[in-house]
Design a protein around this motif. Structure first.
Motif, PDB file in Angstrom:
ATOM      1  N   ASN A  72       0.847  -1.040   0.117  1.00  0.00           N
ATOM      2  CA  ASN A  72       0.159  -0.289   0.036  1.00  0.00           C
ATOM      3  C   ASN A  72       0.676   1.234  -0.307  1.00  0.00           C
ATOM      4  N   GLY A  89      -7.983  -6.295  -1.289  1.00  0.00           N
ATOM      5  CA  GLY A  89      -7.912  -4.891  -1.692  1.00  0.00           C
ATOM      6  C   GLY A  89      -6.590  -4.237  -1.538  1.00  0.00           C
ATOM      7  N   HIS A 117     -10.384  -4.013  -6.400  1.00  0.00           N
ATOM      8  CA  HIS A 117      -9.775  -2.719  -6.178  1.00  0.00           C
ATOM      9  C   HIS A 117     -10.239  -1.566  -6.901  1.00  0.00           C
ATOM     10  N   ALA A 118      -9.745  -0.487  -6.388  1.00  0.00           N
ATOM     11  CA  ALA A 118     -10.457   0.955  -7.114  1.00  0.00           C
ATOM     12  C   ALA A 118      -9.734   1.137  -8.390  1.00  0.00           C
ATOM     13  N   PRO A 119     -10.571   1.689  -9.195  1.00  0.00           N
ATOM     14  CA  PRO A 119     -10.068   2.042 -10.568  1.00  0.00           C
ATOM     15  C   PRO A 119      -8.893   2.852 -10.419  1.00  0.00           C
ATOM     16  N   GLU A 120      -8.504   3.772  -9.480  1.00  0.00           N
ATOM     17  CA  GLU A 120      -7.316   4.579  -9.392  1.00  0.00           C
ATOM     18  C   GLU A 120      -6.220   3.718  -9.339  1.00  0.00           C
ATOM     19  N   THR A 164      -7.159  11.764  -6.684  1.00  0.00           N
ATOM     20  CA  THR A 164      -6.254  12.321  -5.966  1.00  0.00           C
ATOM     21  C   THR A 164      -5.680  13.792  -6.286  1.00  0.00           C
TER      22      THR A 164
END
Length: 278
Positions: A72, A89, A117-120, A164
């Motif tokens: 992460n 995740g 997982h988040a697209p970003e 972000t």
């Protein structure tokens, strides 16, 4: 001094690179929810032993493990342990190396743990990996070191901004020469610095580890008290991709890619050099 390799020495580095590729394949399969980062290190140790290689990470500057496991917000140099349990995740960057007959291989990749997982995050990994390939494609005879840095940075800057607000190209760490040691001259920035000039001219026999590290925020990092683990200062998650490459008369040879980089480099209009082991 930049070490120039002979074709025979590059062939040895290819052997080491294929061990690294095997480590990547095995650890990618093992990076599942519930696994610890120590579990992944044990997988890597077995691959190295099975191939009759040695680890260039274990003991390097006192590093206590065979691979780096950076989860992460950890950018690089995460130490495998039994306390860090992978969760659905998470993303994890695994950096691995191996030595065959004194010649080194070194490469890293970012893996997704579980699903959803988040697209970003998916895009972060894609942008980081593709910037690496853009840099590899710029590794041409008579180019300069800065041409690789420019290709990496330019690719990242051209991408749509994440939610972000920006991609942070990590400034404190970069690529390097590789050969009879894991880290050798020259140091390779992942961005263009006027202070560093154009760098060396690229000639056949130059071998580099090209490794962009990109975050979803800051370019700045901090090191934990263990003196190894590197995190982003703002806690944003990051991605790390790396390959070891030899420049030959026939073009770049991606030592740590099973296909020598042929498929990816073709997308950039570059023909990969043939595998010296075939």
């Amino acid at each position: 001094m930049v070490q120039i390799k002979t074709p025979e020495q590059i062939a040895k580095m290819r052997e080491a690179g294929l061990v690294v590729a095997a480590i990547h394949a095995a650890t990618r399969e093992a990076a599942v929810p519930g696994a610890t980062t120590k579990d992944l290190d044990e997988v890597a140790r077995k691959v190295i032993a099975d191939h009759g290689a040695t680890s260039n990470f274990l003991g390097y500057g006192g590093f206590p493990a065979t691979i780096c496991t950076s989860v992460n917000e950890v950018v690089v140099h995460g130490i495998p342990d039994t306390e860090t349990v992978l969760k659905d995740g998470d993303i994890i960057s695994i950096d691995a190396g191996a030595v065959i007959d004194g010649w080194h291989g070194d490469a890293a990749y970012t893996a997704f743990v579980g699903t959803g997982h988040a697209p970003e995050l998916v895009e972060l990994s894609r942008v980081t990996e593709e910037s690496m390939w853009a840099g590899i494609a710029a590794m041409k005879v008579n180019n300069r070191l800065v041409d690789i840095s420019k290709a990496i940075e330019s690719y990242i800057r051209r991408q749509p901004r994440p939610a972000t607000g920006k991609y942070g190209i990590i400034e404190d760490y970069g690529g390097h020469g590789i050969g009879t040691e894991m880290h050798m001259d020259p140091h390779l920035l992942n961005y263009v610095s006027r202070k560093r000039g154009k760098g060396i001219k690229l000639v056949p026999g130059v071998c580099l580890a090209i490794e962009p590290m990109v975050s979803l925020g800051t370019a700045r990092t901090k090191v934990l008290a263990d003196e190894w683990t590197v995190l982003t200062t703002d806690g944003t998650w990051s991605s790390h991709w790396e390959h070891s490459i030899a420049l030959t008369e026939q073009g770049p040879l991606v030592l740590t890619a099973p296909d020598c980089g042929r498929e990816k480099l073709a997308q950039y209009g570059v023909e990969a050099a043939p595998d010296p082991l075939k």
